[in-house]
Design a protein around this motif. Structure first.
Motif, PDB file in Angstrom:
ATOM      1  N   THR A  21      63.922  46.429  53.732  1.00 65.05           N
ATOM      2  CA  THR A  21      65.283  46.296  53.228  1.00 65.05           C
ATOM      3  C   THR A  21      65.192  45.641  51.860  1.00 65.05           C
ATOM      4  N   ALA A  22      65.917  46.190  50.888  1.00 66.97           N
ATOM      5  CA  ALA A  22      65.852  45.664  49.528  1.00 66.97           C
ATOM      6  C   ALA A  22      67.194  45.813  48.836  1.00 66.97           C
ATOM      7  N   LEU A  23      67.409  44.962  47.826  1.00 67.21           N
ATOM      8  CA  LEU A  23      68.525  45.132  46.901  1.00 67.21           C
ATOM      9  C   LEU A  23      67.975  45.865  45.689  1.00 67.21           C
ATOM     10  N   TRP A  24      68.783  46.743  45.117  1.00 62.54           N
ATOM     11  CA  TRP A  24      68.361  47.517  43.950  1.00 62.54           C
ATOM     12  C   TRP A  24      69.556  47.637  43.039  1.00 62.54           C
ATOM     13  N   ASP A  25      69.319  47.493  41.738  1.00 63.19           N
ATOM     14  CA  ASP A  25      70.409  47.733  40.796  1.00 63.19           C
ATOM     15  C   ASP A  25      69.884  48.513  39.608  1.00 63.19           C
ATOM     16  N   CYS A  26      70.817  49.107  38.861  1.00 58.44           N
ATOM     17  CA  CYS A  26      70.428  49.971  37.748  1.00 58.44           C
ATOM     18  C   CYS A  26      71.573  50.061  36.751  1.00 58.44           C
ATOM     19  N   THR A  27      71.212  50.104  35.471  1.00 56.03           N
ATOM     20  CA  THR A  27      72.192  50.292  34.407  1.00 56.03           C
ATOM     21  C   THR A  27      72.452  51.789  34.225  1.00 56.03           C
ATOM     22  N   ALA A  28      73.323  52.129  33.299  1.00 52.04           N
ATOM     23  CA  ALA A  28      73.753  53.505  33.074  1.00 52.04           C
ATOM     24  C   ALA A  28      72.586  54.429  32.717  1.00 52.04           C
ATOM     25  N   GLY A  29      72.682  55.658  33.196  1.00 51.29           N
ATOM     26  CA  GLY A  29      71.702  56.691  32.884  1.00 51.29           C
ATOM     27  C   GLY A  29      71.724  57.775  33.949  1.00 51.29           C
ATOM     28  N   GLU A  30      70.989  58.835  33.675  1.00 51.56           N
ATOM     29  CA  GLU A  30      70.870  59.933  34.637  1.00 51.56           C
ATOM     30  C   GLU A  30      69.390  60.210  34.842  1.00 51.56           C
TER      31      GLU A  30
END
Length: 167
Positions: free
Chosen positions: A72-81
């Motif tokens: 189980t993990a937290l993940w985040d990401c900024t804008a992009g494709e």
């Protein structure tokens, strides 16, 4: 003998399929903590997968099963494709933001805070994040096919085999 071969196969598969993430949790029987206190570490997206923008991803491992077959993990990401390969079965719950998903078979869906989705291991999907996304990911390593078949056979026998089908 067959069982030992399957277990050895599963151990070898696990050793080469585990994703690289942060250190193991302190307790193996219970892990809890505030998500905003977890240390997010860089988790770069493979550059050849990026389709547009400059998405920057981070991850914080929350917990890992004792057999290393679940995480189980937290993940985040900024804008992009970008395209994303799911090496493990993954269930996600969006905590913040929104993502536009297109699967290999053309299914399109927008996920936002509170939505839950499942991605089968061994598949690709295109992710478009317009601003920012934060999710919790529940990952499970798929078993090798021979082991999956052994479990199904075991369950079939436990449920009464052919007698269970006739009932």
């Amino acid at each position: 003998m067959v069982l030992k071969l399957m277990l050895a196969s599963m151990a070898a598969f696990a050793a080469r399929a585990a994703p690289a993430v942060v250190a193991l949790p302190r307790s193996k029987s219970f892990v809890a903590g505030a998500s905003n206190e977890m240390e997010m570490k860089p988790s770069p997206i493979e550059p050849s997968w990026v389709l547009s923008g400059n998405p920057v991803a981070r991850i914080a491992e929350h917990s890992r099963g004792q057999d290393d077959a679940a995480m189980t993990a937290l993940w985040d990401c900024t804008a992009g494709e970008f395209r994303w390969y799911f090496g493990w079965d993954e269930t996600v719950m969006i905590l913040e933001g929104e993502v536009h998903i297109t699967t290999e078979d053309g299914v399109e869906r927008t996920l936002s805070a509170g939505d839950v989705a499942y991605f089968a291991g061994g598949t690709w999907a295109t992710w478009r994040i317009d601003r920012y996304l934060r999710k919790v990911a529940f990952l499970r390593k798929p078993f090798p096919k021979p082991l999956t078949m052994a479990y199904r056979l075991r369950n079939f026998v436990r449920q009464g085999g052919a007698q269970g089908l006739a009932a």
